[in-house]
Design an enzyme around this catalytic site. Structure first.
Site, mmCIF file in Angstrom:
data_model
loop_
_atom_site.group_PDB
_atom_site.id
_atom_site.type_symbol
_atom_site.label_atom_id
_atom_site.label_comp_id
_atom_site.label_asym_id
_atom_site.label_seq_id
_atom_site.Cartn_x
_atom_site.Cartn_y
_atom_site.Cartn_z
ATOM 1 C CG HIS A 268 31.408 1.201 -24.418
ATOM 2 N ND1 HIS A 268 32.243 1.867 -23.573
ATOM 3 C CD2 HIS A 268 30.153 1.691 -24.129
ATOM 4 C CE1 HIS A 268 31.552 2.707 -22.810
ATOM 5 N NE2 HIS A 268 30.276 2.609 -23.129
ATOM 6 C CG HIS A 307 39.759 6.561 -24.291
ATOM 7 N ND1 HIS A 307 39.135 7.773 -24.257
ATOM 8 C CD2 HIS A 307 38.991 5.705 -23.585
ATOM 9 C CE1 HIS A 307 38.039 7.656 -23.529
ATOM 10 N NE2 HIS A 307 37.918 6.423 -23.116
ATOM 11 C CG ASP A 363 37.900 -1.984 -21.036
ATOM 12 O OD1 ASP A 363 37.299 -2.192 -19.974
ATOM 13 O OD2 ASP A 363 37.416 -1.306 -21.957
HETATM 14 N N1 CMC Z 1 44.703 -1.020 -32.094
HETATM 15 C C1 CMC Z 1 45.251 -0.628 -33.283
HETATM 16 N N2 CMC Z 1 44.972 0.528 -33.907
HETATM 17 C C2 CMC Z 1 44.105 1.349 -33.285
HETATM 18 C C3 CMC Z 1 43.495 1.014 -32.064
HETATM 19 C C4 CMC Z 1 43.839 -0.214 -31.466
HETATM 20 N N3 CMC Z 1 43.320 -0.582 -30.297
HETATM 21 N N4 CMC Z 1 42.668 2.015 -31.690
HETATM 22 C C5 CMC Z 1 42.745 2.946 -32.661
HETATM 23 N N5 CMC Z 1 43.608 2.537 -33.625
HETATM 24 C C6 CMC Z 1 44.016 3.296 -34.808
HETATM 25 C C7 CMC Z 1 42.973 3.190 -35.904
HETATM 26 O O1 CMC Z 1 43.256 2.151 -36.789
HETATM 27 C C8 CMC Z 1 43.091 4.550 -36.574
HETATM 28 O O2 CMC Z 1 44.222 4.522 -37.378
HETATM 29 P P1 CMC Z 1 44.290 5.393 -38.776
HETATM 30 O O3 CMC Z 1 43.930 6.803 -38.393
HETATM 31 O O4 CMC Z 1 45.693 5.227 -39.231
HETATM 32 O O5 CMC Z 1 43.277 4.754 -39.675
HETATM 33 C C9 CMC Z 1 43.397 5.502 -35.412
HETATM 34 O O6 CMC Z 1 44.051 4.676 -34.422
HETATM 35 C C10 CMC Z 1 42.159 6.139 -34.793
HETATM 36 O O7 CMC Z 1 41.230 5.106 -34.475
HETATM 37 P P2 CMC Z 1 39.686 5.332 -34.395
HETATM 38 O O8 CMC Z 1 39.005 4.005 -34.421
HETATM 39 O O9 CMC Z 1 39.267 6.350 -35.404
HETATM 40 O O10 CMC Z 1 39.561 5.980 -32.946
HETATM 41 P P3 CMC Z 1 38.228 6.174 -32.151
HETATM 42 O O11 CMC Z 1 38.447 7.329 -31.259
HETATM 43 O O12 CMC Z 1 37.051 6.188 -33.052
HETATM 44 O O13 CMC Z 1 38.128 4.808 -31.306
HETATM 45 C C11 CMC Z 1 38.415 3.178 -29.639
HETATM 46 C C12 CMC Z 1 38.450 4.666 -29.988
HETATM 47 C C13 CMC Z 1 38.535 3.014 -28.123
HETATM 48 C C14 CMC Z 1 37.083 2.566 -30.076
HETATM 49 C C15 CMC Z 1 39.595 2.459 -30.365
HETATM 50 O O14 CMC Z 1 40.812 2.974 -29.882
HETATM 51 C C16 CMC Z 1 39.546 0.937 -30.215
HETATM 52 O O15 CMC Z 1 38.913 0.268 -31.023
HETATM 53 N N6 CMC Z 1 40.261 0.377 -29.166
HETATM 54 C C17 CMC Z 1 40.196 -1.059 -28.921
HETATM 55 C C18 CMC Z 1 38.953 -1.404 -28.131
HETATM 56 C C19 CMC Z 1 39.038 -0.921 -26.691
HETATM 57 O O16 CMC Z 1 40.030 -1.151 -26.010
HETATM 58 N N7 CMC Z 1 37.959 -0.294 -26.214
HETATM 59 C C20 CMC Z 1 37.849 0.197 -24.841
HETATM 60 C C21 CMC Z 1 37.827 1.686 -24.765
HETATM 61 S S1 CMC Z 1 38.074 2.336 -23.111
HETATM 62 C C22 CMC Z 1 36.716 1.814 -22.198
HETATM 63 C C23 CMC Z 1 35.410 2.142 -22.793
HETATM 64 O O17 CMC Z 1 35.184 3.225 -23.307
HETATM 65 O O18 CMC Z 1 34.533 1.288 -22.688
#
Ligand code: CMC
Length: 428
Positions: A268, A307, A363
């Site tokens: 986050h 996201h 971010d």
């Molecule tokens: N790098 C590589 N792969 C990713 C990433 C990433 N940053 N984000 C998602 N994926 C892949 C993940 O491995 C999954 O792949 P598969 O379906 O093949 O297993 C797919 O995309 C869906 O990921 P998820 O974790 O189920 O998606 P989510 O909606 O639960 O998570 C998230 C969203 C923001 C937590 C995630 O994209 C992430 O971990 N990003 C990196 C951390 C980040 O930048 N966070 C800031 C978010 S924006 C500001 C805020 O909200 O605070």
């Protein structure tokens, strides 16, 4: 058959149920009438991460993830960032409309005149170790404020609520800057009420021997825009925590400390710090392809990408990228921007990122700006928290006056042991 209904047939029993559909949702409790027999508890939904559950009705912020739209109370963030100020945006979030001139000046006066903190707060801040993470200090001191303003418990008194809202928006920059000064071993710099909200924050962060600190107008504006872009984001993790903890009836300082703790996590608000650490680890544009391979092999995540809601682009990231170059014109180009730009270019052309709909989020570029402004990485989630404060408070206030408000208490699917009898340790 009424139009706004859905018919569900339970193949286990052959029975059909007609449930009302309102705003594209069904009330989860309606499902409980769907039972296999009288002893059955009734149907529930299973939704880890609450990815498809509307937990409240809200008028504050709307996101259209496919179109990359973010609006506060109907106003596109692009317009607020270009023409508005952070305090004006905070007023908008809290009150539902942009302020008239007098309303704005009263609001600015009220916030400006609550920026000081009780001297005792300084004393317990001094108790943290020199290397304490400022976000840990921030979370703890926000919680501690509840012990200074015990009347804040009166959460159903709107006047009392307003007072705490002024205090929280006013004091977060002071706590943040003091946490920074403590980390640096520098004497605390007190608020200067002649400066703007962000100008004063820069003063409390960076003032040294000068009699009066004069913030650079470009940096002051850049920080103001960053705060605007972080101000709210509908039911994100920390805001859900604010509403959830607030639903217990606790004071806003305690609820906001919990929200800030949720923000601290690397998935986050802690992601901006992780992005910078990642860019430093990559170190050179030539190392990017190997790093991307590790991401694709799922060894690591590309921080600042992806996201839950945005699936085409994050409008905040696009605006922040622009701000970055305005800041570089004043403080010099941050060399990490070249790694970030190249990383973004390669990632956006790569099938893995395209098929997973992964784009730079808020971010990705914010940390590069903060670093160029000589703010250490540990402070980045704290800066996010300052910006998000009005959003947390607006959503908290909205939840308290919502007739649908009930203490948040989800259900579970119990998959553990059935009843078993205790056996003395010698006999196990
Ligand atoms: N790098 C590589 N792969 C990713 C990433 C990433 N940053 N984000 C998602 N994926 C892949 C993940 O491995 C999954 O792949 P598969 O379906 O093949 O297993 C797919 O995309 C869906 O990921 P998820 O974790 O189920 O998606 P989510 O909606 O639960 O998570 C998230 C969203 C923001 C937590 C995630 O994209 C992430 O971990 N990003 C990196 C951390 C980040 O930048 N966070 C800031 C978010 S924006 C500001 C805020 O909200 O605070």
């Amino acid at each position: 058959m009424p139009e706004n209904t859905i018919t569900i047939t339970d193949n286990r029993t052959g029975k059909s149920y007609e449930l009302p559909v309102e705003n594209g949702t069904i009330r989860a409790l309606e499902l409980r009438q769907i039972k296999t027999d009288e002893n059955d508890f009734g149907l529930m939904t299973y939704d880890p991460g609450l990815t498809n559950t509307a937990s409240c009705k809200s008028n504050v912020t709307v996101i259209d993830g496919d179109k990359g739209i973010l609006r506060y109370r109907g106003y596109p963030i692009e317009q607020l960032a270009e023409k508005g100020s952070f305090l004006e945006t905070a007023y908008l979030l809290m009150h539902g409309d942009l302020p008239q001139k007098k309303e704005l000046s009263d609001w600015e006066y009220d916030i400006t005149h609550h920026t000081f903190i009780h001297e005792n707060v300084k004393k317990f801040m001094d108790g943290f170790r020199y290397d304490a993470h400022p976000m840990g200090v921030f979370v703890s001191t926000i919680a501690a404020l509840s012990t200074f303003y015990t009347e804040a418990k009166d959460i159903h008194d709107s006047e009392c609520r307003q007072h705490q809202i002024h205090r929280l928006i006013a004091k977060t920059p002071t706590l943040a800057a003091f946490a920074f000064r403590h980390m640096k071993g520098m004497k605390y710099a007190y608020p200067d009420n002649d400066l703007s909200y962000t100008g004063n924050f820069l003063n409390m962060m960076f003032k040294t021997t000068e009699v009066t600190y004069e913030p650079d107008p470009v940096l002051e504006k850049a920080l103001d825009v960053l705060f605007i872009l972080h101000a709210d984001h509908e039911q994100n993790c920390s805001t859900s925590v604010m509403r959830s903890v607030g639903s217990s009836g606790v004071d806003p300082y305690s609820a906001m400390a919990a929200a800030a703790a949720a923000l601290y996590g690397p998935l986050h608000g802690g992601a901006n710090e992780m992005v910078l650490r990642m860019l430093r680890e990559i170190g050179d544009v030539k190392n990017i392809p190997a790093y991307i391979e590790r991401v694709k092999n799922r060894e690591i995540r590309l921080m600042g990408f992806g996201h839950r809601v945005y699936k085409n682009f994050d409008p905040r990231a696009q605006l922040i990228k622009k701000v970055a170059f305005e800041v570089f014109d004043v403080v010099g180009r941050n060399p990490l921007i070249d790694i970030a730009l190249e990383l973004e270019r390669i990632a956006l052309e790569d099938d893995f990122f395209i098929s997973h709909k992964l784009y730079p989020n808020v971010d990705f570029y914010s940390g590069i700006i903060y670093e160029a402004m000589k703010i250490p990485v540990e402070m980045y989630p704290v800066l996010f928290a300052i910006g998000r404060t009005p959003g947390w408070l607006a959503q908290w206030q909205e939840s308290l006056v919502d007739p649908d408000l009930r203490i948040v208490r989800p259900r579970q699917i119990y998959l553990g042991e059935d009843k078993r009898d205790y056996v003395e340790v010698e006999k196990r």
